[in-house]
Design a protein around this motif. Structure first.
Motif, short mmCIF file in Angstrom:
data_model
loop_
_atom_site.label_atom_id
_atom_site.label_comp_id
_atom_site.label_asym_id
_atom_site.label_seq_id
_atom_site.Cartn_x
_atom_site.Cartn_y
_atom_site.Cartn_z
N LEU A 154 43.71 54.55 46.73
CA LEU A 154 43.18 53.41 45.49
C LEU A 154 42.03 52.53 46.44
O LEU A 154 41.46 52.05 46.03
N PRO A 155 42.10 52.82 48.00
CA PRO A 155 40.85 52.50 48.74
C PRO A 155 39.10 52.75 48.20
O PRO A 155 38.63 51.99 47.11
N GLY A 156 39.06 53.51 47.68
CA GLY A 156 38.14 54.59 46.57
C GLY A 156 38.04 54.51 45.16
O GLY A 156 37.36 54.35 45.04
N LEU A 157 39.78 54.20 44.45
CA LEU A 157 39.70 53.58 43.25
C LEU A 157 38.66 51.80 43.11
O LEU A 157 38.62 51.48 42.64
N PHE A 158 39.11 51.14 43.93
CA PHE A 158 39.26 50.05 44.17
C PHE A 158 37.39 49.63 44.23
O PHE A 158 36.73 48.90 43.85
N ALA A 159 37.00 50.82 45.33
CA ALA A 159 35.90 50.87 45.83
C ALA A 159 34.70 50.62 44.40
O ALA A 159 33.80 50.58 44.01
N GLN A 160 35.07 52.05 43.41
CA GLN A 160 34.32 51.71 42.15
C GLN A 160 35.34 51.26 41.49
O GLN A 160 33.77 50.29 40.49
N ALA B 134 55.75 55.11 44.32
CA ALA B 134 54.46 55.07 45.27
C ALA B 134 53.69 54.20 45.79
O ALA B 134 52.99 54.39 46.65
N VAL B 135 53.09 52.98 44.86
CA VAL B 135 52.39 52.30 45.22
C VAL B 135 53.02 51.01 45.23
O VAL B 135 53.19 50.69 44.29
N ARG B 136 52.91 50.13 46.40
CA ARG B 136 53.56 49.35 46.44
C ARG B 136 52.46 47.67 46.52
O ARG B 136 51.66 48.02 46.35
N PHE B 137 52.93 46.61 46.20
CA PHE B 137 52.10 45.71 45.74
C PHE B 137 51.61 45.45 47.46
O PHE B 137 50.39 45.10 47.49
N GLY B 138 52.16 45.63 48.83
CA GLY B 138 51.36 45.44 49.44
C GLY B 138 49.97 46.55 49.54
O GLY B 138 48.58 45.84 49.95
N ASP B 139 50.20 47.43 48.96
CA ASP B 139 48.94 48.54 48.77
C ASP B 139 47.91 48.00 48.13
O ASP B 139 46.99 47.84 48.40
N TRP B 140 48.18 47.38 47.51
CA TRP B 140 47.21 46.82 46.33
C TRP B 140 46.61 46.11 46.63
O TRP B 140 44.87 45.62 46.71
N GLU B 141 46.79 44.80 48.04
CA GLU B 141 46.35 44.02 48.20
C GLU B 141 45.41 44.24 49.53
O GLU B 141 44.46 44.23 49.81
N ARG B 142 45.73 45.36 49.74
CA ARG B 142 45.05 45.76 51.32
C ARG B 142 43.92 46.58 51.06
O ARG B 142 42.90 46.23 51.49
N ALA B 143 44.46 47.42 50.27
CA ALA B 143 43.12 48.37 48.81
C ALA B 143 42.21 47.47 48.51
O ALA B 143 40.89 47.43 48.88
N LEU B 144 43.17 46.20 48.17
CA LEU B 144 41.36 45.41 47.55
C LEU B 144 40.75 44.80 48.20
O LEU B 144 39.79 44.75 48.20
N THR B 145 41.85 44.76 49.27
CA THR B 145 41.29 43.17 50.32
C THR B 145 39.40 44.48 50.85
O THR B 145 38.89 44.35 51.64
N ARG B 146 40.65 45.35 51.49
CA ARG B 146 39.62 46.55 52.15
C ARG B 146 38.25 47.07 51.26
O ARG B 146 37.45 47.57 51.59
#
Length: 242
Positions: free
Chosen positions: A138-144, A197-209
């Motif tokens: 997710l971090p790499g995807l959202f960085a894209q 596999a991907v939970r709400f907290g995963d999205w928020e942390r990856a987006l913020t990061r």
């Protein structure tokens, strides 16, 4: 559930034993008749929310599938719309079903983890695609996504409140994920499709990061849970101006 026009059990089995790309190439002609497609009610509610916040200039549908999100973007974008997916079969179906009205659409076959664009979009949307990515991706995807948005641009996707633990829906999702994990343990290439596999907290942390400022818009069309939280909301991640 599956409509009579949807894939038969044997077709689903063949698709599930393929790679993600090959599986969706095979599923594409009947994808709109499966429960995997985002319901029209969610698409319409998203379009309404974005219409109130817009209009926008250029839009991107990330992991577009058969193009349901493209219809949303063409309602709220005034300039151009781009759709990207790594399944050639999905893009073929999406291209064929595109209506003539609205901004022009450019169809691009590419991996969402390596987008071939510069910062040219004001709005990126995605519908039902994140089950095909592992949490560590997710971090790499959202960085894209961050890299292809103009300053001030938004990345928007709907999320449904998770089912109550112990409910039938919760059990079905856990069972599906367990079956996929067993399949991927014994067969290559893997077919990555997990609902839990991907939970709400995963999205928020990856987006913020990834540098986004994150907020949430309730979609009141779907009502509220007993605790007062919305049943469906939009995650709205904005690339800062500076």
């Amino acid at each position: 559930m599956f409509s009579p026009e949807g894939p038969r059990l044997r077709e689903l089995a063949v698709q599930a034993l393929s790679s993600v790309e090959r599986g969706y190439d095979l599923l594409a002609p009947k994808f709109d008749h499966t429960p995997f497609r985002t319901p029209d009610s969610v698409l319409d509610a998203t379009a309404s929310a974005l219409w109130r916040a817009g209009p926008f200039g250029s839009g991107l549908d990330l992991c577009c599938g058969t193009g349901a999100g493209v219809d949303v973007l063409r309602q709220v974008c005034e300039e151009t719309v781009t759709a990207v997916d790594f399944s050639a079969g999905m893009l073929d179906v999406a291209r064929a079903r595109t209506r003539p009205a609205g901004p022009p659409v450019t169809w691009v076959r590419a991996d969402a983890r390596a987008l071939p664009f510069g910062p040219v979009f004001d709005l990126v949307v995605s519908f039902g695609a994140f089950g095909h990515f592992l949490p560590r991706e997710l971090p790499g995807l959202f960085a894209q996504v961050h890299s292809v948005l103009r300053p001030g641009g938004r990345f928007v996707f709907p999320v449904v409140a998770p089912p109550r633990p112990g409910s039938l829906t919760h059990g079905m999702l856990l069972g599906f994920d367990a079956a996929m994990r067993v399949r991927n343990a014994v067969r290559r290439p893997p077919f990555v499709m997990y609902y839990r596999a991907v939970r709400f907290g995963d999205w928020e942390r990856a987006l913020t990061r990834s540098g986004f400022l994150v907020e949430y818009w309730a979609l009141p069309e779907f009502g509220w849970r007993r605790d007062g939280s919305p049943r469906v909301r939009l995650v709205v991640a904005r690339r800062p101006e500076a």
